[in-house]
Design a protein around this motif. Structure first.
Motif, PDB file in Angstrom:
ATOM      1  N   LEU A   4       0.865  -1.170   0.000  1.00 29.21           N
ATOM      2  CA  LEU A   4       0.000   0.000   0.000  1.00 29.21           C
ATOM      3  C   LEU A   4       0.904   1.223   0.000  1.00 29.21           C
ATOM      4  O   LEU A   4       1.705   1.413   0.923  1.00 29.21           O
ATOM      5  N   ASN A   5       0.789   2.003  -1.077  1.00 32.45           N
ATOM      6  CA  ASN A   5       1.683   3.150  -1.262  1.00 32.45           C
ATOM      7  C   ASN A   5       3.148   2.736  -1.165  1.00 32.45           C
ATOM      8  O   ASN A   5       3.986   3.440  -0.598  1.00 32.45           O
ATOM      9  N   ALA A  16     -11.295  -1.564   5.099  1.00 34.86           N
ATOM     10  CA  ALA A  16     -12.244  -0.722   4.372  1.00 34.86           C
ATOM     11  C   ALA A  16     -12.528  -1.293   2.984  1.00 34.86           C
ATOM     12  O   ALA A  16     -13.681  -1.270   2.518  1.00 34.86           O
ATOM     13  N   LEU A  17     -11.508  -1.821   2.341  1.00 37.85           N
ATOM     14  CA  LEU A  17     -11.706  -2.403   1.019  1.00 37.85           C
ATOM     15  C   LEU A  17     -12.585  -3.649   1.107  1.00 37.85           C
ATOM     16  O   LEU A  17     -13.463  -3.869   0.268  1.00 37.85           O
ATOM     17  N   ALA A  18     -12.384  -4.443   2.151  1.00 40.04           N
ATOM     18  CA  ALA A  18     -13.157  -5.673   2.310  1.00 40.04           C
ATOM     19  C   ALA A  18     -14.598  -5.404   2.751  1.00 40.04           C
ATOM     20  O   ALA A  18     -15.528  -6.066   2.287  1.00 40.04           O
ATOM     21  N   LEU A  19     -14.787  -4.431   3.644  1.00 43.99           N
ATOM     22  CA  LEU A  19     -16.098  -4.227   4.253  1.00 43.99           C
ATOM     23  C   LEU A  19     -16.945  -3.169   3.554  1.00 43.99           C
ATOM     24  O   LEU A  19     -18.177  -3.275   3.531  1.00 43.99           O
ATOM     25  N   VAL A  20     -16.314  -2.143   3.027  1.00 47.94           N
ATOM     26  CA  VAL A  20     -17.063  -1.079   2.348  1.00 47.94           C
ATOM     27  C   VAL A  20     -17.042  -1.291   0.843  1.00 47.94           C
ATOM     28  O   VAL A  20     -18.014  -0.999   0.146  1.00 47.94           O
ATOM     29  N   ASN A  21     -15.935  -1.788   0.320  1.00 43.33           N
ATOM     30  CA  ASN A  21     -15.848  -2.192  -1.075  1.00 43.33           C
ATOM     31  C   ASN A  21     -16.104  -1.035  -2.033  1.00 43.33           C
ATOM     32  O   ASN A  21     -16.858  -1.147  -2.998  1.00 43.33           O
ATOM     33  N   LEU A  22     -15.471   0.095  -1.769  1.00 47.51           N
ATOM     34  CA  LEU A  22     -15.574   1.259  -2.643  1.00 47.51           C
ATOM     35  C   LEU A  22     -14.187   1.560  -3.188  1.00 47.51           C
ATOM     36  O   LEU A  22     -13.255   1.840  -2.425  1.00 47.51           O
ATOM     37  N   GLY A  23     -14.039   1.487  -4.480  1.00 48.86           N
ATOM     38  CA  GLY A  23     -12.748   1.738  -5.094  1.00 48.86           C
ATOM     39  C   GLY A  23     -12.771   1.334  -6.553  1.00 48.86           C
ATOM     40  O   GLY A  23     -13.801   0.913  -7.093  1.00 48.86           O
ATOM     41  N   HIS A  24     -11.633   1.461  -7.191  1.00 50.27           N
ATOM     42  CA  HIS A  24     -11.522   1.065  -8.600  1.00 50.27           C
ATOM     43  C   HIS A  24     -10.142   0.465  -8.813  1.00 50.27           C
ATOM     44  O   HIS A  24      -9.249   0.605  -7.956  1.00 50.27           O
ATOM     45  N   THR A  82      -5.181  -1.289  -7.223  1.00 46.77           N
ATOM     46  CA  THR A  82      -6.486  -0.917  -6.670  1.00 46.77           C
ATOM     47  C   THR A  82      -6.354   0.421  -5.962  1.00 46.77           C
ATOM     48  O   THR A  82      -5.445   0.606  -5.150  1.00 46.77           O
ATOM     49  N   VAL A  83      -7.250   1.324  -6.267  1.00 41.69           N
ATOM     50  CA  VAL A  83      -7.219   2.655  -5.676  1.00 41.69           C
ATOM     51  C   VAL A  83      -8.424   2.799  -4.743  1.00 41.69           C
ATOM     52  O   VAL A  83      -9.576   2.705  -5.191  1.00 41.69           O
ATOM     53  N   TYR A  84      -8.151   2.997  -3.457  1.00 40.25           N
ATOM     54  CA  TYR A  84      -9.226   3.119  -2.479  1.00 40.25           C
ATOM     55  C   TYR A  84      -8.754   3.969  -1.307  1.00 40.25           C
ATOM     56  O   TYR A  84      -7.556   4.255  -1.162  1.00 40.25           O
ATOM     57  N   ASP A  85      -9.684   4.375  -0.468  1.00 34.51           N
ATOM     58  CA  ASP A  85      -9.367   5.191   0.702  1.00 34.51           C
ATOM     59  C   ASP A  85      -9.585   4.341   1.954  1.00 34.51           C
ATOM     60  O   ASP A  85     -10.720   3.970   2.268  1.00 34.51           O
ATOM     61  N   PRO A  86      -8.529   4.001   2.690  1.00 33.92           N
ATOM     62  CA  PRO A  86      -8.681   3.159   3.890  1.00 33.92           C
ATOM     63  C   PRO A  86      -9.523   3.793   4.978  1.00 33.92           C
ATOM     64  O   PRO A  86      -9.951   3.100   5.900  1.00 33.92           O
ATOM     65  N   THR A  87      -9.778   5.100   4.887  1.00 33.34           N
ATOM     66  CA  THR A  87     -10.572   5.771   5.924  1.00 33.34           C
ATOM     67  C   THR A  87     -12.052   5.871   5.571  1.00 33.34           C
ATOM     68  O   THR A  87     -12.826   6.454   6.331  1.00 33.34           O
ATOM     69  N   VAL A  88     -12.456   5.318   4.434  1.00 25.76           N
ATOM     70  CA  VAL A  88     -13.838   5.470   3.995  1.00 25.76           C
ATOM     71  C   VAL A  88     -14.807   4.858   5.006  1.00 25.76           C
ATOM     72  O   VAL A  88     -14.545   3.804   5.588  1.00 25.76           O
ATOM     73  N   ASP A  89     -15.910   5.542   5.216  1.00 24.01           N
ATOM     74  CA  ASP A  89     -16.935   5.121   6.169  1.00 24.01           C
ATOM     75  C   ASP A  89     -18.207   4.815   5.380  1.00 24.01           C
ATOM     76  O   ASP A  89     -18.669   5.644   4.584  1.00 24.01           O
ATOM     77  N   MET A  90     -18.786   3.637   5.606  1.00 19.89           N
ATOM     78  CA  MET A  90     -19.983   3.256   4.870  1.00 19.89           C
ATOM     79  C   MET A  90     -21.117   4.259   5.065  1.00 19.89           C
ATOM     80  O   MET A  90     -21.913   4.516   4.156  1.00 19.89           O
ATOM     81  N   GLY A  91     -21.181   4.834   6.252  1.00 18.60           N
ATOM     82  CA  GLY A  91     -22.253   5.776   6.540  1.00 18.60           C
ATOM     83  C   GLY A  91     -22.056   7.147   5.931  1.00 18.60           C
ATOM     84  O   GLY A  91     -23.014   7.899   5.743  1.00 18.60           O
ATOM     85  N   HIS A  92     -20.808   7.478   5.606  1.00 18.14           N
ATOM     86  CA  HIS A  92     -20.538   8.806   5.060  1.00 18.14           C
ATOM     87  C   HIS A  92     -19.407   8.727   4.033  1.00 18.14           C
ATOM     88  O   HIS A  92     -18.320   9.287   4.225  1.00 18.14           O
ATOM     89  N   PRO A  93     -19.640   8.048   2.905  1.00 19.05           N
ATOM     90  CA  PRO A  93     -18.577   7.899   1.903  1.00 19.05           C
ATOM     91  C   PRO A  93     -18.142   9.220   1.281  1.00 19.05           C
ATOM     92  O   PRO A  93     -17.029   9.317   0.757  1.00 19.05           O
ATOM     93  N   PRO A  99      -7.401   8.832  -1.855  1.00 15.91           N
ATOM     94  CA  PRO A  99      -7.173   7.439  -2.258  1.00 15.91           C
ATOM     95  C   PRO A  99      -5.725   7.003  -2.128  1.00 15.91           C
ATOM     96  O   PRO A  99      -4.794   7.782  -2.359  1.00 15.91           O
ATOM     97  N   HIS A 100      -5.551   5.753  -1.725  1.00 14.32           N
ATOM     98  CA  HIS A 100      -4.251   5.116  -1.611  1.00 14.32           C
ATOM     99  C   HIS A 100      -4.122   4.080  -2.731  1.00 14.32           C
ATOM    100  O   HIS A 100      -5.112   3.678  -3.347  1.00 14.32           O
ATOM    101  N   VAL A 101      -2.912   3.630  -2.960  1.00 12.93           N
ATOM    102  CA  VAL A 101      -2.639   2.716  -4.079  1.00 12.93           C
ATOM    103  C   VAL A 101      -2.190   1.359  -3.551  1.00 12.93           C
ATOM    104  O   VAL A 101      -1.110   1.226  -2.978  1.00 12.93           O
TER     105      VAL A 101
END
Length: 259
Positions: A4-5, A16-24, A82-93, A99-101
């Protein structure tokens, strides 16, 4: 291997990637350290980062991470960025935007792989122009096809038109020997873009009936290159059509880029 980075990734950073699953992401096959269409993969990551995160991505930094991941590897492999933000919150995306790499590497299979048999499944991907990590629908469709005795799923939209496959673009060879791509909402594939640069193709809306009436069909992505479809549903297709051999030769002749 996963970083990661550019540093070893912790399990907490992956939650966050496993539980929120928001990224590309994008996946790239590396042969002898070179990646076909590397610049196009970087363009995809930058475009999708703006679409998903509303920010620019430093692709030179991504190249550094990819180069680091490939260092010392001599066998063909697939690098996924994979580009995603480890701090993403499902309740407030909306609060996420840094984003981290994440870079992961796995072994690559031989090319071309054996022809596959596809079953049509009604499905339309969310935001199809983005290569996002939301793969539930696609994998559920693939599982449905495999449980029915097929290898993978071929998506058909609510409009009755063929679009793409589980994790691949689909192309066809008509009875005149011309290559035809489905005109439908699909992921703009890097392999498709490379083939378009080196051979004549056309786009057309294709119904399932028309697809089954083609002379040949093929799946294409960075991992497999050009892979023949042996059948769609119960309709057999020519896996040895000369056009497929020409497409494979064209793709393999494209030189790889160094990260």
């Amino acid at each position: 291997m996963a970083t990661l980075n550019g540093k070893p990734v912790s399990s907490d950073a992956l939650l966050a990637l496993a539980l929120v699953n928001l990224g590309h992401f994008t996946s790239m096959r590396a042969d002898d350290g070179g990646i076909r269409g590397l610049s196009l993969h970087m363009e995809r990551l930058a475009k999708d980062c703006r679409a998903v995160w509303g920010t620019d991505l430093d692709t030179s930094r991504v190249r550094t991470y990819v180069r680091q991941a490939l260092d010392g590897r001599t066998q063909p492999c697939v690098v996924r960025v994979t580009v995603y933000d480890p701090t993403v919150d499902m309740g407030h995306p909306a609060g996420a935007g840094e984003p981290h790499v994440l870079v992961t590497v796995r072994g690559a299979g031989t090319t071309p792989p054996a022809p596959l048999r596809a079953m049509s499944v009604p499905y339309e991907r969310d935001l199809p122009e983005v290569k996002h990590v939301g793969l539930f629908g696609a994998l559920h469709a693939r599982r449905t096809a495999q449980l029915a005795g097929f290898d993978d799923a071929l998506f058909v939209g609510r409009d009755g038109l063929v679009s793409e496959g589980g994790t691949w673009n689909v192309g066809f060879v008509d009875q005149d020997g011309s290559v035809v791509w489905p005109q439908a909402p699909v992921l703009p594939g890097v392999t498709v873009a490379l083939l378009r640069q080196h051979a004549d193709h056309r786009d057309a809306t294709i119904t399932l009936e028309q697809a089954e009436g083609m002379a040949a069909a093929f799946a294409t992505n960075t991992s497999v290159g050009v892979r023949a479809l042996a059948a769609i549903n119960g309709t057999e297709l020519s896996a040895e059509h000369p056009a497929l051999g020409r497409l494979r030769e064209t793709y393999l002749s494209i030189p790889g880029e160094r990260p």
